[in-house]
Enzyme design. Structure first.
Site, PDB file in Angstrom:
ATOM      1  CB  ALA A 106      -2.858   1.898  -2.654  1.00  0.00           C
ATOM      2  CG  ASP A 107      -3.932  -2.489   0.396  1.00  0.00           C
ATOM      3  OD1 ASP A 107      -3.556  -3.085  -0.623  1.00  0.00           O
ATOM      4  OD2 ASP A 107      -3.248  -2.417   1.425  1.00  0.00           O
ATOM      5  CB  ILE A 108      -9.388   1.340   0.811  1.00  0.00           C
ATOM      6  CG1 ILE A 108      -9.035   0.826   2.211  1.00  0.00           C
ATOM      7  CG2 ILE A 108     -10.852   1.743   0.754  1.00  0.00           C
ATOM      8  CD1 ILE A 108      -9.092   1.889   3.286  1.00  0.00           C
ATOM      9  CG  ASP A 145      -1.753   1.272   1.293  1.00  0.00           C
ATOM     10  OD1 ASP A 145      -2.751   1.374   0.563  1.00  0.00           O
ATOM     11  OD2 ASP A 145      -1.372   2.170   2.064  1.00  0.00           O
ATOM     12  CB  ALA A 173     -10.883  -3.269  -1.684  1.00  0.00           C
TER      13      ALA A 173
END
Length: 398
Positions: free
Chosen positions: A169-171, A142, A174
């Site tokens: 970045a992950d969220i 991330d 997702a």
């Protein structure tokens, strides 16, 4: 009148996932009624299980991203473990994976391969940088992607860039994976075909960088890092109050500035002063503008400051810490908290933000222990007692 069922009731998802991006995406699907089968490594499972132990012995990331799932622990390097996953996928509607670049393809679990074999399947590949290009094989976590996407460059103070305090970045990846699955399922409903979905963390976060990116590309300069202040609006910042709190104030137009000057600062003449009368002038004179606001709010305690600002029809907020968020009166008044079962007992969790009035409440299922559903799922794909015993004896299933 009967309540509408959850929209993904009857949808089965199989996920070979780890960390945050894929698990957070599939948790959204589970909350909306999908059955989610989480395939984990036999040696510790999803490595996010080991990030910390603060949630009464469980990892906070894992509790957040993995409620409502069934866990099966398999060794995918063994052909028998891989065969179990393929059997699960054969009966699934959606498959999601975020393995290291190239790993899914080596296992035959990439979206293109799976969709060719199962035309109705929606198969999602989540990666750091995408399957092609010079960055395709780079390791992507991330904070690294936050740097590559420029988020860090516009976050922080003039002297210090900082990462976002959440895995942005992950969220982002997702949520695009989640919405991509929903879109592909709608398309399947009209065409009968699922198809691949590709999401990269860099693509997702670069999209979220739209305003500063366009500001830089078309205006010639990137927005300045301004801490809690707004780069192009003033006053728009957090100001200290007399009792040690901080209040965020946002003035969006010149009419609001005049009300602030008269009803809060107590100097109505500032409303027409050329040094402050327009937003451009206030930004150019930000230091003096902020000094006037800080002096006025600094003489008030937090509650009084908020009451004065709200009385003047001005946008404001209390700068809360996480303990205060957990007790936020608005979340409490709207009954947004529930309890989720876990291997260590119930834990508080927020209802998901998507509310469907007139429908069944979001399904906030238990957080699974590693391999909690292995035996049930092995039996579901037709394995006998002897076959299951052999997989466990040989370390292929746990």
């Amino acid at each position: 009148m009967d309540r509408l069922p959850l929209p993904l009731e009857g949808i089965t998802v199989v996920a070979v996932e780890q960390a945050v991006a894929a698990p957070f995406a599939t948790r959204q699907l589970a909350d909306l009624g999908a059955r989610v089968v989480k395939v984990e490594r036999i040696d510790g499972g999803d490595f996010a299980r080991g990030y910390d132990t603060v949630a009464q012995g469980l990892a906070s990331h894992f509790v957040w991203c993995n409620r409502g799932k069934e866990s099966i622990a398999l060794d995918l390097k063994d052909s028998r473990g891989l065969d179990v996953v393929r059997r699960l996928i054969a009966d699934a509607d959606v498959f999601v994976q975020n393995l290291a670049q190239g790993a899914a393809a080596r296992l035959g679990l990439d979206a293109a391969t799976l969709c060719a074999a199962h035309p109705r399947l929606v198969a999602v590949d989540i990666s750091g940088y995408g399957a092609t290009g010079p960055y395709a094989d780079k390791r992507a976590y991330d904070m690294l992607v936050q740097c590559e996407a420029g988020l860090v460059s516009v976050t922080g103070t003039p002297g210090q860039p900082v990462k976002a305090g959440i895995p942005a970045a992950d969220i982002a990846a997702a949520m695009y994976a989640f919405s991509g699955v929903l879109a592909a399922l709608v398309r399947r409903g009209t065409t009968g075909r699922g198809g691949p979905v590709e999401v990269s963390m860099l693509d997702a976060l670069a999209e979220w960088m739209g305003h500063p990116l366009h500001h830089a590309m078309h205006g010639g300069t990137p927005p300045a890092r301004t801490g809690l202040a707004h780069a192009v609006i003033a006053p728009y910042d957090a100001y200290a109050t007399a009792d040690g709190g901080r209040v965020l104030l946002s003035v969006q137009n010149d009419r609001e500035w005049r009300r602030l000057a008269e009803q809060v600062i107590g100097r109505p003449e500032l409303g027409a002063d050329p040094a402050y009368a327009t937003n451009a002038a206030r930004v150019a004179n930000r230091e003096r503008t902020d000094a006037h606001v800080a002096k006025a709010l600094g003489a008030l305690d937090t509650e009084e400051a908020l009451a004065r600002l709200e009385g003047a029809g001005l946008a404001c907020a209390r700068l809360r810490d996480l303990y205060e968020v957990a007790e936020h009166p608005q979340l409490a008044a709207r009954e947004r908290w529930r309890e989720v079962g876990t291997p260590v007992g119930p834990l508080r969790a927020l209802l998901p933000p998507i509310t469907l009035p007139g429908g069944v409440e979001a399904r906030m299922g238990d957080v699974p222990a590693l391999g909690e559903h292995t035996e049930t799922l092995l039996r579901a794909v037709g394995m006998t007692d002897d076959e299951i015993a052999a997989l466990r004896r040989d370390g292929v299933a746990a």
